[in-house]
Design a protein around this motif. Structure first.
Motif: not given
Ligand code: GDP
Length: 199
Positions: A148, A36, A38-41, A180, A57
Motif C-alpha cells: 500500500d 520490521n 511486516g512479518k507479525s502483521s 496486511a 513481540k
Molecule cells: P515485523 O518486525 O517484521 O514483525 O514487523 P511488524 O508486523 O511488527 O510491522 C512493522 C511495522 O510496519 C509496523 O509499524 C506495522 O504497522 C507496519 N506494517 C506492517 N504491515 C504493513 C502494511 O501492510 N502496510 C503498512 N502501511 N504498514 C505495515
C-alpha cells in the motif's frame, strides 16, 4: 466470512534451540525477514487474528522461534527477525546459528516465506537468505510487504525486479505483492501455504 484453517492457528510454544522445537513431524512453513519487514502483521492477517503474534513481540521472545499450530500436523513458524542492529555481534551470531540450525535440519519444513518491505527489497541479508535456501533446496515464496506504500506502477516494477532475481536462482521460487493493512494478497499467499502444508 468463510472458515479456513489459518483462523484456527494458536500459539503452541517457543524454542531457543532446535532441541526445544516440537517433534519434527507433520508440515511446517516458516516466516523470515528483516526486523520490521511486516512479518507479525502478515501472519496475523493471514490467520485473521489481530493478537496472534503478540507473543512473538514480547520481551525475551523476539529471538526465539515461535510455533503456531493449525492442527496437530501443521504449524506456522515465526523465525526471529534478522538484520536487527541494536545487539552485540555475539548475540546476533548466536541467534543466527539457531536460525541456521532450524532451517538446515528441520525435516518437516516444507517452505519458507520471506518477507521484504516493497520499498527496500533484496537487501544483502535477504539475498544471502535466498541463496542459502536455494542451496538447501528449500522452496521460497517472497511477500513484498506494505504494498500500500507504493503506487501500482512502482509496485509492479519491484515485483518484476524481484521475480527476475529469483529466476537466477535454482529451485522453487515465487513472489507477490502483499499488504496486511489493505488485506491485499491474502488468498494468493494462502494458496502457497495450502500447498506446502498439504491442505
Ligand atoms: P515485523 O518486525 O517484521 O514483525 O514487523 P511488524 O508486523 O511488527 O510491522 C512493522 C511495522 O510496519 C509496523 O509499524 C506495522 O504497522 C507496519 N506494517 C506492517 N504491515 C504493513 C502494511 O501492510 N502496510 C503498512 N502501511 N504498514 C505495515
Amino acid at each position: 466470512m468463510s472458515d479456513h484453517p489459518y483462523r484456527r492457528a494458536r500459539f503452541l510454544t517457543s524454542a531457543a534451540r532446535l532441541a526445544q522445537c516440537p517433534p519434527d513431524q507433520g508440515f511446517e512453513v516458516a516466516f523470515a525477514g528483516r526486523s520490521n519487514a511486516g512479518k507479525s502483521s502478515a501472519i496475523n492477517a493471514l490467520c485473521e487474528q489481530k493478537g496472534l503474534t503478540r507473543v512473538s513481540k514480547t520481551p525475551g521472545r523476539t529471538r526465539l522461534i515461535n510455533f503456531f499450530e493449525l492442527d496437530p500436523e501443521r504449524r506456522l513458524v515465526d523465525l526471529p527477525g534478522y538484520g536487527y542492529a541494536k545487539v552485540s555481534n555475539q548475540v546476533r551470531q548466536a541467534w543466527q546459528e539457531n536460525l541456521a540450525e532450524y532451517l538446515e535440519k528441520r525435516r518437516c519444513l516444507n517452505g519458507l516465506v520471506l518477507l521484504m518491505d516493497v520499498r527496500h527489497p533484496l537487501k544483502p541479508t535477504d539475498q544471502a537468505m535466498l541463496e542459502w535456501a536455494a542451496g538447501m533446496g528449500l522452496a521460497v515464496h517472497v511477500l513484498l510487504t506494505k504494498a500500500d506504500k507504493l503506487k501500482r506502477g512502482p509496485a509492479g516494477n519491484v515485483l518484476r525486479q524481484v521475480r527476475q532475481a529469483l529466476d537466477d536462482l535454482p529451485g522453487e521460487h515465487s513472489v507477490q505483492l502483499f499488504s496486511a493493512l489493505r488485506r491485499q494478497g491474502l488468498d494468493e499467499a494462502r494458496a502457497v501455504l495450502d500447498r506446502w502444508l498439504q491442505l
